[in-house]
Design an enzyme around this catalytic site. Structure first.
Site, PDB file in Angstrom:
ATOM      1  N   SER A  33      10.307 -11.654  14.365  1.00 11.48           N
ATOM      2  CA  SER A  33      11.265 -10.712  14.954  1.00 11.48           C
ATOM      3  C   SER A  33      11.852 -11.272  16.242  1.00 11.48           C
ATOM      4  CB  SER A  33      10.532  -9.407  15.256  1.00 11.48           C
ATOM      5  OG  SER A  33      11.281  -8.577  16.108  1.00 11.48           O
TER       6      SER A  33
ATOM      7  N   ASN B 163       0.822  -1.222   0.000  1.00 12.82           N
ATOM      8  CA  ASN B 163       0.000   0.000   0.000  1.00 12.82           C
ATOM      9  C   ASN B 163       0.851   1.265   0.000  1.00 12.82           C
ATOM     10  OD1 ASN B 163       0.930   0.164   2.633  1.00 12.82           O
ATOM     11  ND2 ASN B 163      -1.089   0.087   3.597  1.00 12.82           N
TER      12      ASN B 163
ATOM     13  N   TYR C 207       4.176  -3.869  19.081  1.00 13.02           N
ATOM     14  CA  TYR C 207       4.760  -4.454  17.867  1.00 13.02           C
ATOM     15  C   TYR C 207       5.229  -5.882  18.133  1.00 13.02           C
ATOM     16  CZ  TYR C 207       8.387  -5.738  14.561  1.00 13.02           C
ATOM     17  OH  TYR C 207       9.163  -6.447  13.673  1.00 13.02           O
TER      18      TYR C 207
ATOM     19  N   VAL D 264      20.725   9.253  19.926  1.00 12.84           N
ATOM     20  CA  VAL D 264      21.075   7.970  20.549  1.00 12.84           C
ATOM     21  C   VAL D 264      20.191   7.828  21.781  1.00 12.84           C
ATOM     22  CG1 VAL D 264      22.894   6.642  21.683  1.00 12.84           C
ATOM     23  CG2 VAL D 264      23.437   8.042  19.675  1.00 12.84           C
TER      24      VAL D 264
ATOM     25  N   GLY E  67       9.946   0.442  25.295  1.00 10.11           N
ATOM     26  CA  GLY E  67       9.959  -0.817  24.561  1.00 10.11           C
ATOM     27  C   GLY E  67      11.340  -1.340  24.214  1.00 10.11           C
ATOM     28  N   ASP E  68      12.375  -0.497  24.324  1.00  5.98           N
ATOM     29  CA  ASP E  68      13.736  -0.934  23.990  1.00  5.98           C
ATOM     30  C   ASP E  68      14.339  -1.744  25.143  1.00  5.98           C
ATOM     31  OD1 ASP E  68      13.825   0.085  21.453  1.00  5.98           O
ATOM     32  OD2 ASP E  68      14.969   1.876  21.968  1.00  5.98           O
TER      33      ASP E  68
ATOM     34  N   LYS F  76       3.848  -9.847  16.786  1.00  5.58           N
ATOM     35  CA  LYS F  76       4.664 -10.934  16.222  1.00  5.58           C
ATOM     36  C   LYS F  76       4.444 -12.236  17.008  1.00  5.58           C
ATOM     37  CE  LYS F  76       6.542  -8.617  12.870  1.00  5.58           C
ATOM     38  NZ  LYS F  76       6.119  -8.879  11.486  1.00  5.58           N
TER      39      LYS F  76
ATOM     40  N   PHE G  42      16.895 -10.400  13.370  1.00  2.00           N
ATOM     41  CA  PHE G  42      17.522  -9.517  14.335  1.00  2.00           C
ATOM     42  C   PHE G  42      17.503  -8.103  13.709  1.00  2.00           C
ATOM     43  CE2 PHE G  42      17.582 -13.314  16.489  1.00  2.00           C
ATOM     44  CZ  PHE G  42      17.857 -13.054  17.817  1.00  2.00           C
TER      45      PHE G  42
END
Length: 341
Positions: free
Chosen positions: A127, A34, A152, A220, A297-298, A156, A181
């Protein structure tokens, strides 16, 4: 000809490189996308590299009628590779409903239509986020999946469960789940590469856009993780290696794999600052950066043991971190403003 493959999300970063590898391996490719996070001009690059322009359908896989029409108009599809998903960890935390609706509807539509059109092979773009915060590194496929750290990642995990349940139900579908990864790099020609819309969510396009002057500095996100330099450590894999893994997965399906799961990575962890330094070294450039707050989320560290893919698929990564950095920059400098030019 080895068969006709539907590549859902095939104008995106990984989808376009996989289309190149598929066509080079003798498969016929039909792409549906899309264009929400990609550009139709990538088809020109694919054609220049392979000599073949893949069939392209602009449409949303979340609309089952669009997909049904595609199958009617392109008979003979015998395999699907599903890249069609929203994929930014941070964005998913802020837009969970969008992520669940989009990613799960697309998968359900594809699985629903496969028996109707006699399609048996399915390769799913999963993932390493399914492992959550891992107990230890490197991560093997036997590591437990844990509560996802983002919507996210949760999409998965749920998608993997759905595929497994469909196969357990007696469906003739054969599936390979590929747990990626961190793909970076670009095709060595510089004709296709990572070209996100808006501010990049992924590290490498953020680096290359900063290096070429489109961004003032690289952000960062966090320097207080429990890692050697405080920045997040990831297993970066060249996108061409990742694409080759999909061709290997299709071969496994042809050998009647049932359901199989593989990690695709190099087995080496690099921090964000390691990648910045490798990029500067490979390309003779300086990349200004600023430390920003952590992103929701990291996690701190995540890299894989890729031995199973080598043993069962005959696949292993061929390119190192400097190759990834050099090829990423080659694409960016050849396309300073991306495909829009």
């Amino acid at each position: 000809m080895k068969g006709k493959i539907l590549v859902a999300g095939g104008t995106g970063f990984i989808g376009s490189h996989t289309t190149v590898e598929l066509q080079n391996a003798g498969y016929e490719v039909v792409i549906i996308d899309n264009l929400s996070n990609s550009n139709v001009d990538v088809l020109d690059g694919i054609e220049k590299i392979t000599g073949i322009r893949p069939k392209f359908v602009e449409g949303d896989c979340a609309d089952i009628n669009v997909l049904r029409n595609l199958f009617h108009e392109n008979p003979g599809i015998n395999g699907i590779i599903d890249f069609a998903a929203s994929k930014a960890v941070g964005e998913s935390v802020h837009k969970p409903i969008m992520y669940y609706r989009n990613n799960l509807n697309i998968l359900l539509n594809l699985l629903d239509l496969m028996p109707e059109f006699g399609v048996k092979g399915f390769v799913f773009s999963s993932s390493c986020t399914v492992y959550g915060e891992p107990d230890s590194n490197p991560i093997t496929e036997a590591a437990p999946t844990k509560k996802a750290t983002s919507p996210y990642g949760a999409t998965k995990q749920v998608s993997e469960d759905i595929i497994a349940d469909v196969i357990k139900s007696g469906s003739p579908i054969k599936a390979v789940l590929l747990r990626y990864f961190n793909p970076i790099g670009a095709h060595k020609s510089g004709l296709i590469g990572e070209n996100p819309n808006g501010i990049p969510n992924n590290l490498m396009p953020y680096i290359t856009q900063t290096a070429i002057g489109l961004r003032e500095e690289l952000g960062v996100f966090g320097n207080d993780y429990d890692t050697p330099d405080g920045t997040g450590v990831r297993d970066y894999i060249h996108v061409v290696d990742l694409a080759a893994g999909h061709v290997a997965a299709l071969k496994a399906i042809q050998k009647n794999c049932g359901l199989a799961i593989y990690n695709l990575g190099t087995g080496h962890g690099y921090s964000v600052l390691d990648v910045v330094k490798a990029f500067e070294k490979a390309n003779g450039l300086k990349v200004p950066y600023a430390i920003k707050p952590r992103r929701p989320g990291d996690i701190a560290t995540c890299y894989c043991n890729p031995a199973k893919a080598k043993a069962e698929l005959g696949w292993e990564a061929q390119y190192g971190i400097e190759d990834m950095c050099r090829d990423s920059w080659n694409f960016q400098k050849n396309n300073p403003k991306g495909y829009e030019e």
